[in-house]
Design a protein around this motif. Structure first.
Motif, mmCIF file in Angstrom:
data_model
loop_
_atom_site.group_PDB
_atom_site.id
_atom_site.type_symbol
_atom_site.label_atom_id
_atom_site.label_comp_id
_atom_site.label_asym_id
_atom_site.label_seq_id
_atom_site.Cartn_x
_atom_site.Cartn_y
_atom_site.Cartn_z
ATOM 1 N N ASP A 1 11.562 82.042 8.464
ATOM 2 C CA ASP A 1 10.650 81.971 9.603
ATOM 3 C C ASP A 1 10.016 80.592 9.633
ATOM 4 O OD1 ASP A 1 8.915 82.488 11.639
ATOM 5 O OD2 ASP A 1 7.544 83.721 10.456
ATOM 6 N N GLU A 2 10.462 79.745 10.555
ATOM 7 C CA GLU A 2 9.967 78.366 10.646
ATOM 8 C C GLU A 2 9.922 77.700 9.272
ATOM 9 O OE1 GLU A 2 9.306 76.995 13.507
ATOM 10 O OE2 GLU A 2 8.531 78.493 14.904
ATOM 11 N N SER B 1 9.288 86.203 17.107
ATOM 12 C CA SER B 1 8.652 86.698 15.873
ATOM 13 C C SER B 1 8.833 88.200 15.729
ATOM 14 C CB SER B 1 7.160 86.369 15.884
ATOM 15 O OG SER B 1 6.985 84.981 15.794
ATOM 16 N N VAL C 1 14.490 81.327 12.245
ATOM 17 C CA VAL C 1 13.717 81.441 13.484
ATOM 18 C C VAL C 1 12.902 80.165 13.623
ATOM 19 C CG1 VAL C 1 11.880 82.689 14.661
ATOM 20 C CG2 VAL C 1 13.618 83.935 13.371
ATOM 21 N N THR C 2 13.026 79.525 14.776
ATOM 22 C CA THR C 2 12.328 78.249 14.942
ATOM 23 C C THR C 2 12.072 77.965 16.413
ATOM 24 O OG1 THR C 2 12.412 75.889 14.431
ATOM 25 C CG2 THR C 2 14.483 76.931 15.049
ATOM 26 N N PHE D 1 9.236 81.827 4.216
ATOM 27 C CA PHE D 1 8.162 81.761 5.203
ATOM 28 C C PHE D 1 7.756 80.320 5.484
ATOM 29 C CE2 PHE D 1 7.623 85.703 2.788
ATOM 30 C CZ PHE D 1 7.646 86.638 3.799
ATOM 31 N N GLN D 2 7.106 80.156 6.613
ATOM 32 C CA GLN D 2 6.607 78.835 6.992
ATOM 33 C C GLN D 2 5.603 78.299 5.971
ATOM 34 O OE1 GLN D 2 4.713 78.780 10.806
ATOM 35 N NE2 GLN D 2 4.126 76.643 10.640
ATOM 36 N N LEU E 1 12.258 88.815 14.588
ATOM 37 C CA LEU E 1 12.362 88.520 13.156
ATOM 38 C C LEU E 1 11.803 89.671 12.317
ATOM 39 C CD1 LEU E 1 12.605 86.020 10.917
ATOM 40 C CD2 LEU E 1 10.139 86.344 10.994
ATOM 41 N N ASN E 2 10.640 90.214 12.730
ATOM 42 C CA ASN E 2 10.034 91.322 11.989
ATOM 43 C C ASN E 2 10.948 92.539 11.955
ATOM 44 O OD1 ASN E 2 7.837 89.766 11.491
ATOM 45 N ND2 ASN E 2 6.514 90.729 13.022
#
Lengths: 418, 240
Positions: free
Chosen positions: B166-167, B45, B198-199, B89-90, B48-49
């Protein structure tokens, strides 16, 4: 983004506000109520003051009323508790002994409660015997005709000036009654005028709007009073303070009647100068109170806006985070929150202003009789402009703290939430 | 190289400083479809940020298309994000009181694109997502898959260099998850879009061409996955 009046930006703000209607209404209500109360209080206070001052204005502000009561001090062998009367001679005595006086006007009343009759209609009245110069002490509001003249007094004519209520009772059609003859007791009097002033400042011998003013000489003859006088009304010359010459007035009146010149019980004097000063300071106090309450309510409203916006900013963390993640700079967020606050405050305030103005207008309407407005309740144009300016400042101020908090929201907060 | 990471370190300061990224080196070329896999707490995470310019880093270098992304002001960061990166986003992260098309328009609003143009472009992307009929609907009137497709349209509308997801299937059922991943793959193939997912789900990662494994703040292995047989959906996880 730099321009303030960017229609696109405003559309965005209005969208945000209108689609969160419940929140917006709740937030704006405090300001709405604040400005509503402030304007209503200011206008209402002004109106009430004018209602009182309206009758005050017709009254000379540097006048005094002298009348008589039982003596409270023994004097020259006479015991206390004695009844006595003033007479026409006191007028000359006052003029000679108290040169500071300007107008000296005697009054004589009919102390019974007579009834006036015209055709089939009747009205309860009170009779006031006056001289023409009384108009210089308390100005009548002549609707029809004229006030009594010196000639009327000199010839003890059977003429009268009737009060508003008497006119409405006897002449319900609302016509000009001058020249008509009304009956009081056994005598007929010719109506020469209608006085709209209800004489509510100094209320002697009954309601002012039920007064029937007759030449003093006529009253004295009718009631067999000789030259007895009930009240002497005086005004002081310019630059003379009435309270300074009260002892001289009392001494002058007392000297002709074997009354102790220091007997304040026997010679009561009502000083309107003091009365006016009291009313004036009273209204100053009321005014301060009104502004205090009004501004207080408004401030409470603004603090409410700020407070609710603080809460909503927290609630909107995710929304603001999303906006930041997709490219809004902190400045844009700042200006959005500030503008939201400003728009909300202005709209709510304007609504409060409009409602208050409408209600004040209604009050003015309710205080208008026969086309004569008794008092202006409406706030001035510049007061309204001032209120709007105040609102803008408060709106920006209310947005400061929430905007500062919103600026601190990082785009990552959007993901952390939910 | 579109994305170059050289020895990127990140430590979260606190009572006990936490060294989250311990020298990350990573290159991603234009048009690649990459997934970053790792357990929670692995630093994915944070990575990713940093990739999304949502957070800074302590040392090392991060370049997008040669531009050094380091110690940016909030204003610059916002501008780069807006121009270079599209986020998915998730939890979709749509704004609830805005309709689908308004949500898609929002990044363009912050770019200062005129209203009409904004609307035209937003509708174009909604159309590509097959959501033309849903343009006037609010997020709470749509299914999860539809919401995520609106979010994808929003990410694409600024024509960014990088799509960061992100997910993206974290809140979706397995059938919709497959659809969304297929959609991303198609965007990668047809539009040559650079997509980084990202997962922690191997099924999701398996759709991508390259899987970057991250563990304890360092990159473990980079797996070429051109045959997409590493771990199909539904085989390794209980959930999907």
């Amino acid at each position: 983004m730099g321009r303030f009046f960017d229609t696109d930006r405003f559309k965005e703000i209005l969208d945000t506000l209108s689609r969160n209607r419940g929140r917006t209404l709740l937030t704006g209500f405090g300001v709405f109520w604040g400005i509503f109360m402030l304007i209503l209080l200011v206008g209402g206070g002004k109106g009430v003051k004018q209602l009182v001052a309206g009758s005050l204005n017709s009254f000379s502000s540097n006048a005094a009323m002298v009348w008589t009561d039982r003596t409270s001090k023994p004097y020259k062998g006479l015991g206390k508790g004695r009844w006595w009367n003033m007479s026409m001679g006191d007028i000359d005595r006052l003029a000679a002994l108290v040169p500071e006086l300007d107008v000296i006007s005697p009054q004589s009343f009919g102390w019974d409660r007579p009834v006036a009759t015209y055709e089939e209609r009747t009205s309860s009245i009170n009779i006031r015997g006056q001289r023409a110069d009384y108009a210089r002490i308390e100005a009548p509001t002549i609707r029809y005709g004229r006030f009594i003249s010196e000639m009327d007094v000199a010839q003890a004519r059977k003429v009268c000036v009737i009060g508003k209520q008497v006119w409405q009772n006897l002449f319900p059609g609302g016509n000009d009654p001058t020249g008509k003859r009304i009956r009081i007791g056994a005598s007929y009097y010719t109506v020469i005028g209608v006085d709209y002033n209800d004489h509510s400042v100094v209320n002697i011998n009954g309601r002012g709007d039920e007064a029937v003013v007759i030449p003093i000489t006529t009253v004295q003859r009718l009631y067999n009073k000789g030259d007895a006088v009930d009240v002497i009304a005086v005004t002081a010359r310019e630059g003379v303070v009435m309270s300074d010459i009260l002892p001289k007035i009392r001494a002058a009146v007392a000297s002709g009647h074997q009354v102790d010149p220091t007997d304040e019980k026997a010679v009561p004097i009502l000083n309107t100068e003091m009365f006016f000063a009291m009313i004036d300071s009273l209204f100053k106090g009321v005014n301060i109170l009104i502004w205090l309450i009004g501004i207080g309510t408004l401030l409470a409203g603004v603090i409410g806006v700020s407070n609710i916006m603080m809460v909503t900013v927290r609630e909107r963390t995710s929304e603001i985070g999303i906006r930041r993640a997709i490219g809004a700079t902190p400045r844009m967020i700042l200006s959005q929150i500030m503008t939201e606050s400003l728009v909300m405050t202005l709209v709510a305030g304007a609504a409060g202003l409009v409602l208050a103005v409408v209600i004040l207008d209604g009050l003015e309407l309710a205080n208008t009789t026969d086309g004569i407005l008794k008092a202006h309740f409406q706030v001035g144009f510049w007061t309204a402009v001032g209120a709007v300016l105040l609102l803008s400042v408060l709106g920006v101020a209310a947005g400061l703290a929430p905007a500062a908090r919103a600026m601190k929201i990082k785009p990552v907060d959007a993901m952390r939430d939910e | 190289m579109l994305i170059e990471l050289r020895d990127v370190n990140k430590t979260y300061q606190g009572a006990q400083p936490l060294h989250v990224l311990k020298g990350i080196d990573l290159d991603i070329d234009r048009g690649e479809f990459v997934s970053i896999m790792g357990a929670s707490g692995s630093g994915k995470s944070t990575l990713l940020n940093i990739l999304g310019i949502l957070d800074g880093y302590d040392s090392g270098e991060y370049r997008i298309d040669g531009t050094l992304i380091k110690d940016l002001s909030e204003r610059q960061a916002a501008e780069y994000r807006n121009r270079m990166i599209g986020f998915i986003f998730q939890s979709y992260n749509l704004i609830g009181f805005k309709t689908a098309v308004e949500n898609v328009e929002l990044p363009l609003f912050y770019q200062g694109v005129p209203r009409r143009e904004r609307h035209r472009r937003a509708m174009e992307y909604l159309d590509r997502m097959g959501l033309t009929d849903w343009a006037g609907h609010y997020p709470n009137e749509m299914s999860g898959g539809q919401k995520q497709r609106v979010a994808i349209a929003r990410a694409l509308v600024t024509k960014p260099d990088i799509i960061l997801a992100d997910e993206p299937t974290g809140a979706l059922d397995s059938k919709t998850s497959v659809e969304i991943m297929e959609l991303l793959r198609e965007l990668n193939r047809k539009d040559r879009l650079t997509i980084i997912v990202v997962t922690h789900e191997s099924g999701v990662a398996n759709v991508t061409d390259k899987i970057v494994h991250i563990k304890d703040g360092v990159i473990g292995a980079i797996e070429e996955n051109s045959r997409h047989d590493a771990s199909p959906f539904g085989e390794t996880t209980l959930m999907k």
